[in-house]
Write an enzyme that holds these catalytic residues in place. Structure first.
Site, PDB file in Angstrom:
ATOM      1  N   GLY A   1      47.648  26.228  42.734  1.00 47.12           N
ATOM      2  CA  GLY A   1      46.370  26.782  43.188  1.00 47.12           C
ATOM      3  C   GLY A   1      45.142  25.951  42.882  1.00 47.12           C
ATOM      4  O   GLY A   1      44.184  25.931  43.648  1.00 47.12           O
TER       5      GLY A   1
ATOM      6  N   ASP B   1      46.269  30.785  47.569  1.00 46.35           N
ATOM      7  CA  ASP B   1      47.221  31.190  48.613  1.00 46.35           C
ATOM      8  C   ASP B   1      47.485  32.684  48.639  1.00 46.35           C
ATOM      9  O   ASP B   1      47.191  33.407  47.695  1.00 46.35           O
ATOM     10  CB  ASP B   1      48.567  30.496  48.382  1.00 46.35           C
ATOM     11  CG  ASP B   1      49.372  31.144  47.249  1.00 46.35           C
ATOM     12  OD1 ASP B   1      48.799  31.349  46.160  1.00 46.35           O
ATOM     13  OD2 ASP B   1      50.551  31.474  47.453  1.00 46.35           O
TER      14      ASP B   1
ATOM     15  N   ASP C   1      41.880  36.072  36.835  1.00 45.42           N
ATOM     16  CA  ASP C   1      41.957  37.473  37.249  1.00 45.42           C
ATOM     17  C   ASP C   1      42.082  38.335  35.983  1.00 45.42           C
ATOM     18  O   ASP C   1      41.080  38.729  35.402  1.00 45.42           O
ATOM     19  CB  ASP C   1      43.147  37.620  38.212  1.00 45.42           C
ATOM     20  CG  ASP C   1      43.286  39.009  38.797  1.00 45.42           C
ATOM     21  OD1 ASP C   1      42.414  39.853  38.529  1.00 45.42           O
ATOM     22  OD2 ASP C   1      44.256  39.267  39.518  1.00 45.42           O
TER      23      ASP C   1
ATOM     24  N   ASP D   1      42.481  27.744  39.271  1.00 45.03           N
ATOM     25  CA  ASP D   1      41.795  28.151  40.503  1.00 45.03           C
ATOM     26  C   ASP D   1      40.951  29.397  40.278  1.00 45.03           C
ATOM     27  O   ASP D   1      39.786  29.452  40.647  1.00 45.03           O
ATOM     28  CB  ASP D   1      42.812  28.380  41.642  1.00 45.03           C
ATOM     29  CG  ASP D   1      43.977  29.294  41.258  1.00 45.03           C
ATOM     30  OD1 ASP D   1      44.041  29.764  40.103  1.00 45.03           O
ATOM     31  OD2 ASP D   1      44.837  29.542  42.125  1.00 45.03           O
TER      32      ASP D   1
HETATM   33  P1  IMP Z   1      45.624  35.889  35.775  1.00 39.03           P
HETATM   34  O1  IMP Z   1      46.662  35.457  34.794  1.00 39.03           O
HETATM   35  O2  IMP Z   1      45.737  37.361  36.105  1.00 39.03           O
HETATM   36  O3  IMP Z   1      44.220  35.487  35.386  1.00 39.03           O
HETATM   37  O4  IMP Z   1      46.039  35.255  37.152  1.00 39.03           O
HETATM   38  C1  IMP Z   1      45.679  34.056  37.580  1.00 39.03           C
HETATM   39  C2  IMP Z   1      46.499  33.691  38.794  1.00 39.03           C
HETATM   40  O5  IMP Z   1      46.684  34.775  39.727  1.00 39.03           O
HETATM   41  C3  IMP Z   1      45.733  32.632  39.555  1.00 39.03           C
HETATM   42  O6  IMP Z   1      46.015  31.349  39.061  1.00 39.03           O
HETATM   43  C4  IMP Z   1      46.207  32.864  40.976  1.00 39.03           C
HETATM   44  O7  IMP Z   1      47.394  32.135  41.201  1.00 39.03           O
HETATM   45  C5  IMP Z   1      46.529  34.341  41.051  1.00 39.03           C
HETATM   46  N1  IMP Z   1      45.430  35.098  41.707  1.00 39.03           N
HETATM   47  C6  IMP Z   1      44.656  36.036  41.158  1.00 39.03           C
HETATM   48  N2  IMP Z   1      43.754  36.514  42.041  1.00 39.03           N
HETATM   49  C7  IMP Z   1      43.965  35.850  43.205  1.00 39.03           C
HETATM   50  C8  IMP Z   1      43.334  35.893  44.504  1.00 39.03           C
HETATM   51  O8  IMP Z   1      42.371  36.633  44.784  1.00 39.03           O
HETATM   52  N3  IMP Z   1      43.845  35.031  45.416  1.00 39.03           N
HETATM   53  C9  IMP Z   1      44.877  34.199  45.182  1.00 39.03           C
HETATM   54  N4  IMP Z   1      45.480  34.116  43.982  1.00 39.03           N
HETATM   55  C10 IMP Z   1      45.032  34.944  42.998  1.00 39.03           C
END
Ligand code: IMP
Length: 184
Positions: free
Chosen positions: A48, A163, A107, A104
């Site tokens: 990403g 993606d 979240d 990228d």
């Molecule tokens: P976290 O561990 O929940 O912070 O997730 C991070 C990962 O979730 C990112 O590196 C993305 O691959 C994926 N992700 C979270 N939100 C989105 C979105 O809105 N679009 C695409 N990928 C996302």
């Protein structure tokens, strides 16, 4: 303009190519100043962050080392175990190094949290994180990224490396995906 199928799936454009370019240039300048006396290892979290990474490193004015890492998704089941593991580990020896993890989007913040924990065992000098996008309302403040490009609301975005099911990474802007694309 040539309309592709990918573009037909976009509800609205959140950040244009021009807006991203300007903000990435600012981030590169900021990081160049912070790391002016260092040679950081800048680690791209595949896949990403790849588009953001290649722009960011060219906006970084100073010595730095490339690295590319890939991590397993923790998913629902692994969330409780609280770990991610490397699918592809760092190539550089990180001992005594300043490391910048380039993501990228943040979240829940768990990926960056787990990566920081893994690096804490490697005798690094420092670890900081930079993400292009920050879903600010989706994680507690202690899991926030150190640097980011744009704060966004809790919505699903694609493009500029991001993606859905492997698609849309090649869009040059960041757009909100139409709900009909992923609704059952
Ligand atoms: P976290 O561990 O929940 O912070 O997730 C991070 C990962 O979730 C990112 O590196 C993305 O691959 C994926 N992700 C979270 N939100 C989105 C979105 O809105 N679009 C695409 N990928 C996302």
């Amino acid at each position: 303009m040539h309309i592709t199928t990918a573009e037909n799936d976009i509800e609205s454009i959140l950040y244009t190519e021009e807006q991203i370019k300007k903000r990435v240039a600012e981030l590169g300048k900021e990081l160049s100043e912070i790391y002016k006396d260092s040679t950081p290892v800048m680690a791209c979290v595949l896949k990403g962050a790849s588009v953001f990474y290649t722009d960011l490193v060219r906006a970084f004015n100073g010595h730095m080392l490339f690295d590319f890492i890939s991590v397993s998704s923790y998913g629902q089941a692994a969330k409780s175990s609280g770990k991610v593991s490397f699918k592809k580990d760092f190539d550089n020896d990180l001992k005594g190094k300043d490391v910048i993890i380039v993501e990228d989007i943040v979240d829940t913040g768990l990926t960056l949290k787990y990566l920081k924990e893994l690096l804490a065992e490697r005798d690094v000098k420092s670890v900081k994180t930079v993400a292009l996008l920050n879903k600010y309302e989706c994680h507690p403040r202690d899991l926030d990224t150190d640097y980011f490009g744009f704060k966004i609301e809790n919505q699903f975005v694609v493009g500029y490396g991001l993606d859905y099911a492997g698609y849309y990474r090649n869009l040059p802007y960041i757009g909100v995906l139409k709900k009909s694309v992923y609704a059952d």
